[in-house]
Design a protein around this motif. Structure first.
Motif, PDB file in Angstrom:
ATOM      1  N   GLY A 187       1.531   2.827  -2.819  1.00  0.00           N
ATOM      2  CA  GLY A 187       2.056   4.172  -2.693  1.00  0.00           C
ATOM      3  C   GLY A 187       1.272   5.011  -1.713  1.00  0.00           C
ATOM      4  N   SER A 188      -0.047   4.785  -1.614  1.00  0.00           N
ATOM      5  CA  SER A 188      -0.864   5.562  -0.679  1.00  0.00           C
ATOM      6  C   SER A 188      -0.488   5.246   0.768  1.00  0.00           C
ATOM      7  CB  SER A 188      -2.352   5.279  -0.918  1.00  0.00           C
ATOM      8  OG  SER A 188      -2.645   3.908  -0.743  1.00  0.00           O
ATOM      9  N   ASP A 189      -0.101   3.981   1.036  1.00  0.00           N
ATOM     10  CA  ASP A 189       0.347   3.632   2.390  1.00  0.00           C
ATOM     11  C   ASP A 189       1.606   4.417   2.740  1.00  0.00           C
ATOM     12  OD1 ASP A 189      -1.721   1.795   2.686  1.00  0.00           O
ATOM     13  OD2 ASP A 189      -0.529   0.159   1.842  1.00  0.00           O
ATOM     14  N   TYR A 190       2.521   4.535   1.797  1.00  0.00           N
ATOM     15  CA  TYR A 190       3.753   5.273   2.042  1.00  0.00           C
ATOM     16  C   TYR A 190       3.454   6.760   2.258  1.00  0.00           C
ATOM     17  CZ  TYR A 190       8.673   6.544   1.728  1.00  0.00           C
ATOM     18  OH  TYR A 190       9.927   7.023   2.012  1.00  0.00           O
ATOM     19  N   THR A 203       3.978  15.257  12.133  1.00  0.00           N
ATOM     20  CA  THR A 203       3.596  15.474  13.533  1.00  0.00           C
ATOM     21  C   THR A 203       4.208  14.464  14.492  1.00  0.00           C
ATOM     22  OG1 THR A 203       1.585  14.172  13.165  1.00  0.00           O
ATOM     23  CG2 THR A 203       1.409  16.558  12.891  1.00  0.00           C
ATOM     24  N   ASP A 204       4.706  13.351  13.960  1.00  0.00           N
ATOM     25  CA  ASP A 204       5.247  12.278  14.799  1.00  0.00           C
ATOM     26  C   ASP A 204       6.761  12.203  14.609  1.00  0.00           C
ATOM     27  OD1 ASP A 204       6.016   9.976  16.080  1.00  0.00           O
ATOM     28  OD2 ASP A 204       4.485   8.692  15.178  1.00  0.00           O
ATOM     29  N   PRO A 205       7.552  12.593  15.629  1.00  0.00           N
ATOM     30  CA  PRO A 205       9.023  12.566  15.482  1.00  0.00           C
ATOM     31  C   PRO A 205       9.559  11.175  15.162  1.00  0.00           C
ATOM     32  CG  PRO A 205       8.371  13.828  17.417  1.00  0.00           C
ATOM     33  CD  PRO A 205       7.130  13.146  16.920  1.00  0.00           C
ATOM     34  N   ARG A 206       8.910  10.125  15.681  1.00  0.00           N
ATOM     35  CA  ARG A 206       9.384   8.770  15.416  1.00  0.00           C
ATOM     36  C   ARG A 206       9.156   8.387  13.959  1.00  0.00           C
ATOM     37  NH1 ARG A 206       6.352   5.352  17.683  1.00  0.00           N
ATOM     38  NH2 ARG A 206       7.827   3.605  17.608  1.00  0.00           N
ATOM     39  N   ALA A 207       8.058   8.847  13.391  1.00  0.00           N
ATOM     40  CA  ALA A 207       7.802   8.587  11.972  1.00  0.00           C
ATOM     41  C   ALA A 207       8.820   9.311  11.103  1.00  0.00           C
ATOM     42  CB  ALA A 207       6.388   9.022  11.600  1.00  0.00           C
ATOM     43  N   ARG A 208       9.162  10.532  11.494  1.00  0.00           N
ATOM     44  CA  ARG A 208      10.171  11.284  10.746  1.00  0.00           C
ATOM     45  C   ARG A 208      11.527  10.593  10.833  1.00  0.00           C
ATOM     46  NH1 ARG A 208      11.715  15.833   8.407  1.00  0.00           N
ATOM     47  NH2 ARG A 208      13.714  16.779   8.949  1.00  0.00           N
ATOM     48  N   GLU A 209      11.875  10.108  12.037  1.00  0.00           N
ATOM     49  CA  GLU A 209      13.136   9.397  12.209  1.00  0.00           C
ATOM     50  C   GLU A 209      13.170   8.148  11.337  1.00  0.00           C
ATOM     51  OE1 GLU A 209      15.785   7.322  15.796  1.00  0.00           O
ATOM     52  OE2 GLU A 209      13.635   7.691  16.064  1.00  0.00           O
ATOM     53  N   TYR A 235       9.784   0.715  13.336  1.00  0.00           N
ATOM     54  CA  TYR A 235       8.676   1.665  13.450  1.00  0.00           C
ATOM     55  C   TYR A 235       7.419   1.125  12.758  1.00  0.00           C
ATOM     56  CZ  TYR A 235       5.738   5.745  12.903  1.00  0.00           C
ATOM     57  OH  TYR A 235       4.667   6.594  12.934  1.00  0.00           O
ATOM     58  N   LEU A 236       7.610   0.518  11.581  1.00  0.00           N
ATOM     59  CA  LEU A 236       6.447  -0.040  10.881  1.00  0.00           C
ATOM     60  C   LEU A 236       5.771  -1.101  11.739  1.00  0.00           C
ATOM     61  CD1 LEU A 236       7.676  -0.466   7.175  1.00  0.00           C
ATOM     62  CD2 LEU A 236       6.436   1.443   8.195  1.00  0.00           C
ATOM     63  N   ALA A 237       6.568  -1.984  12.349  1.00  0.00           N
ATOM     64  CA  ALA A 237       6.000  -3.052  13.168  1.00  0.00           C
ATOM     65  C   ALA A 237       5.267  -2.498  14.382  1.00  0.00           C
ATOM     66  CB  ALA A 237       7.106  -4.013  13.591  1.00  0.00           C
ATOM     67  N   GLN A 238       5.874  -1.521  15.050  1.00  0.00           N
ATOM     68  CA  GLN A 238       5.272  -0.950  16.249  1.00  0.00           C
ATOM     69  C   GLN A 238       4.020  -0.137  15.928  1.00  0.00           C
ATOM     70  OE1 GLN A 238       8.480   1.291  17.980  1.00  0.00           O
ATOM     71  NE2 GLN A 238       9.780  -0.546  18.201  1.00  0.00           N
ATOM     72  N   SER A 239       3.958   0.401  14.704  1.00  0.00           N
ATOM     73  CA  SER A 239       2.809   1.238  14.315  1.00  0.00           C
ATOM     74  C   SER A 239       1.765   0.467  13.541  1.00  0.00           C
ATOM     75  CB  SER A 239       3.307   2.426  13.479  1.00  0.00           C
ATOM     76  OG  SER A 239       4.303   3.152  14.160  1.00  0.00           O
ATOM     77  N   SER A 240       2.028  -0.834  13.319  1.00  0.00           N
ATOM     78  CA  SER A 240       1.083  -1.684  12.567  1.00  0.00           C
ATOM     79  C   SER A 240       0.805  -1.128  11.176  1.00  0.00           C
ATOM     80  CB  SER A 240      -0.227  -1.859  13.340  1.00  0.00           C
ATOM     81  OG  SER A 240       0.010  -2.435  14.600  1.00  0.00           O
ATOM     82  N   ILE A 241       1.851  -0.600  10.542  1.00  0.00           N
ATOM     83  CA  ILE A 241       1.725  -0.073   9.178  1.00  0.00           C
ATOM     84  C   ILE A 241       2.266  -1.108   8.196  1.00  0.00           C
ATOM     85  CG2 ILE A 241       2.476   1.713   7.557  1.00  0.00           C
ATOM     86  CD1 ILE A 241       2.653   3.641   9.862  1.00  0.00           C
ATOM     87  N   LEU A 260       2.465   7.415   5.711  1.00  0.00           N
ATOM     88  CA  LEU A 260       3.624   7.494   6.589  1.00  0.00           C
ATOM     89  C   LEU A 260       4.282   8.875   6.489  1.00  0.00           C
ATOM     90  CD1 LEU A 260       5.617   6.156   8.532  1.00  0.00           C
ATOM     91  CD2 LEU A 260       6.808   5.205   6.542  1.00  0.00           C
ATOM     92  N   VAL A 261       4.374   9.412   5.280  1.00  0.00           N
ATOM     93  CA  VAL A 261       4.947  10.747   5.093  1.00  0.00           C
ATOM     94  C   VAL A 261       4.121  11.787   5.852  1.00  0.00           C
ATOM     95  CG1 VAL A 261       5.465  12.553   3.402  1.00  0.00           C
ATOM     96  CG2 VAL A 261       6.006  10.157   2.884  1.00  0.00           C
ATOM     97  N   LYS A 262       2.801  11.667   5.778  1.00  0.00           N
ATOM     98  CA  LYS A 262       1.930  12.610   6.500  1.00  0.00           C
ATOM     99  C   LYS A 262       2.170  12.524   8.002  1.00  0.00           C
ATOM    100  CE  LYS A 262      -1.846  12.577   3.113  1.00  0.00           C
ATOM    101  NZ  LYS A 262      -3.260  12.184   2.882  1.00  0.00           N
TER     102      LYS A 262
END
Length: 467
Positions: free
Chosen positions: A291-294, A303-309, A280-286, A297-299
């Motif tokens: 800690g702010s980057d993480y 709204t994003d089911p893939r981020a939650r997964e 997911y990180l690779a596909q989202s370019s994250i 991702l939490v935010k």
């Protein structure tokens, strides 16, 4: 004439208020000014330097005649002297309130409380000691009463009694700052790194006490809030770490890292969950560089089911590597080897604490453990009835832990503070200890900390970071 008064955590100036006073906001119509109480000493100094006459009605404190039987060690005396030397009122006349400020950073077990008590004696002014937990509140109150033979007040733990010497929790000090902020000339802030918390900062702002002493084993905060603490208490004026005191004043110690392999089932599950996260990180370019980057991702996960997964997969991978079966097997070997020692086992998860407690028939201490039960366990640990306790994060700080000479870190965060606090639990000077002198560093007068790490997992990186 200009008059200074205290009201609701602020210093109020009535009369012809000069311009440019530190922290003072002026009301042109009423010709008054106000500033946070922390500015009280700086305002007085600025007025004195300008030769402005003023009536000071902020602090009207009676001196305390206190005597202590403590004999400070050389480094404790050096720390106290370094703090006292920051007092810019030493040569400014008898009416000036003493105003040394600064933080002393010393490892757990080195006697920071002794320094605080000696500072209270030396200044001889009403003092508020602020601590993070009820356990520390009770310890400080008992120590002050025993040493000075005076009645000691308490804010917290069901009591709200003010005395010239008072101990308060951070929560209670925050709540009482408006109405007692002008009753103390010295603040002693134990575990002062807590003052960096957003709400607790008001303790530093709303008390008028000119003198401030911070005590901690770990001053710097990952969020950078130690800079805020410096502005409220002062900078670090004296610092030593465990290596500086090992041998002479603290136990010599060794660190032993043991890597264990995941089982085949654990490895398959770990790689699957970790892969979900990294894909997911690779596909989202994250890129998780802070800690702010993480948090970003939490935010997104809201709204994003893939981020939650991805976040849930990361959590599951973390639980696998931290609670690996072979860690428990290795712990069994360590406990067998150190049957004659006092051992504290640290984990990151409460579930594992109870699992280990049942497996090895040792007492468990978690955030769910009642205070009376915890005291009973630690009392029996102190007297030797129990030789081992297992805990999550409860014993990291804020609780008086009896002598132990072996610690086992099964899992933890990458926090240097957490690692330092856990190491400090086995460094108190103890003289001769039990154990075999040839048993991997656990001989007389020596402490040993084991880190058990799951190999070829993210935990290896976490362990390097916390070291």
């Amino acid at each position: 004439m200009l008059t200074l008064t205290f009201e609701d955590g602020t210093v109020r100036l009535a009369g012809d208020v000069p311009t440019g006073l530190p922290g003072v906001e002026r009301d042109q119509r009423s010709r008054t000014g106000r500033a946070p109480a922390v500015q009280y000493h700086e305002i007085r100094r600025a007025l004195d330097e300008r030769g402005v006459e003023y009536a000071d009605r902020v602090l009207d404190l009676q001196p305390l005649d206190l005597g202590s039987a403590y004999e400070l060690r050389e480094y404790q005396r050096a720390a106290l002297d370094a703090w006292l030397e920051t007092d810019d009122t030493a040569d400014s006349g008898a009416e000036s309130q003493p105003a040394p400020r600064g933080v002393v950073e010393l490892p757990t077990g080195s006697g920071k409380t002794v320094i605080g008590i000696d500072a209270i004696e030396r200044l001889g002014v009403p003092t508020l000691v602020v601590v993070p937990t009820i356990d520390l509140l009770e310890q400080w109150r008992e120590e002050l009463q025993r040493e000075f033979d005076v009645s000691v007040g308490q804010f917290g733990g069901g009591e709200q009694v003010a005395e010239p010497l008072t101990v308060a929790t951070y929560d209670s000090a925050y709540l009482r700052a408006d109405d007692v902020g002008d009753q103390f000339g010295l603040l002693v802030l134990d575990e002062v790194h807590h003052l960096g918390g957003e709400g607790y900062r008001d303790i530093g702002r709303l008390f008028a006490a000119p003198a401030r002493l911070g005590l901690t084993a770990t001053f710097e905060r990952p969020d950078g809030a130690h800079d805020v603490i410096e502005g409220l208490v002062g900078p670090v004026v004296y610092r030593l770490d465990a290596d500086d005191l090992a041998g002479d004043h603290l136990a010599e110690y060794d660190l032993k890292r043991i890597e264990v392999a995941l089982t085949a089932d654990e490895r398959e599950a770990y790689e699957r969950h970790q892969g979900t996260f990294t894909d997911y990180l690779a596909q989202s370019s994250i890129e998780l560089r802070s800690g702010s980057d993480y948090q970003e991702l939490v935010k997104r996960s809201g709204t994003d089911p893939r981020a939650r997964e991805a976040l849930l997969a990361k959590q599951r991978a973390r639980e696998i590597m931290m609670n690996a079966d072979r860690k428990v097997e290795e712990l069994a070997s360590i406990l067998d080897r150190h049957r004659e020692d006092r051992v504290i086992v640290f984990t990151a998860h409460t579930d594992l604490v109870y699992r280990l407690s049942e497996r090895f028939l040792v007492p468990a201490i978690t955030g769910e453990t009642a205070a009376d039960e915890r005291r009973e366990i630690l009392s029996r640990f102190r007297e030797g009835t129990y030789s081992t306790v297992v805990t999550a994060n409860v014993l990291n700080e804020g609780i008086d832990v009896p002598d132990a000479n072996v610690a086992v870190v099964l899992s933890g965060s990458g926090s240097e503070r957490e690692f330092t606090q856990r190491l400090g639990r086995i460094l108190r000077p103890k003289g001769e200890r039990g154990g075999d002198e040839d048993d991997e560093g656990s001989g007389p007068g020596r402490a040993l900390l084991y880190e058990i790490v799951s190999e070829e997992t993210a935990e290896e990186r976490v362990a390097r970071r916390r070291r």
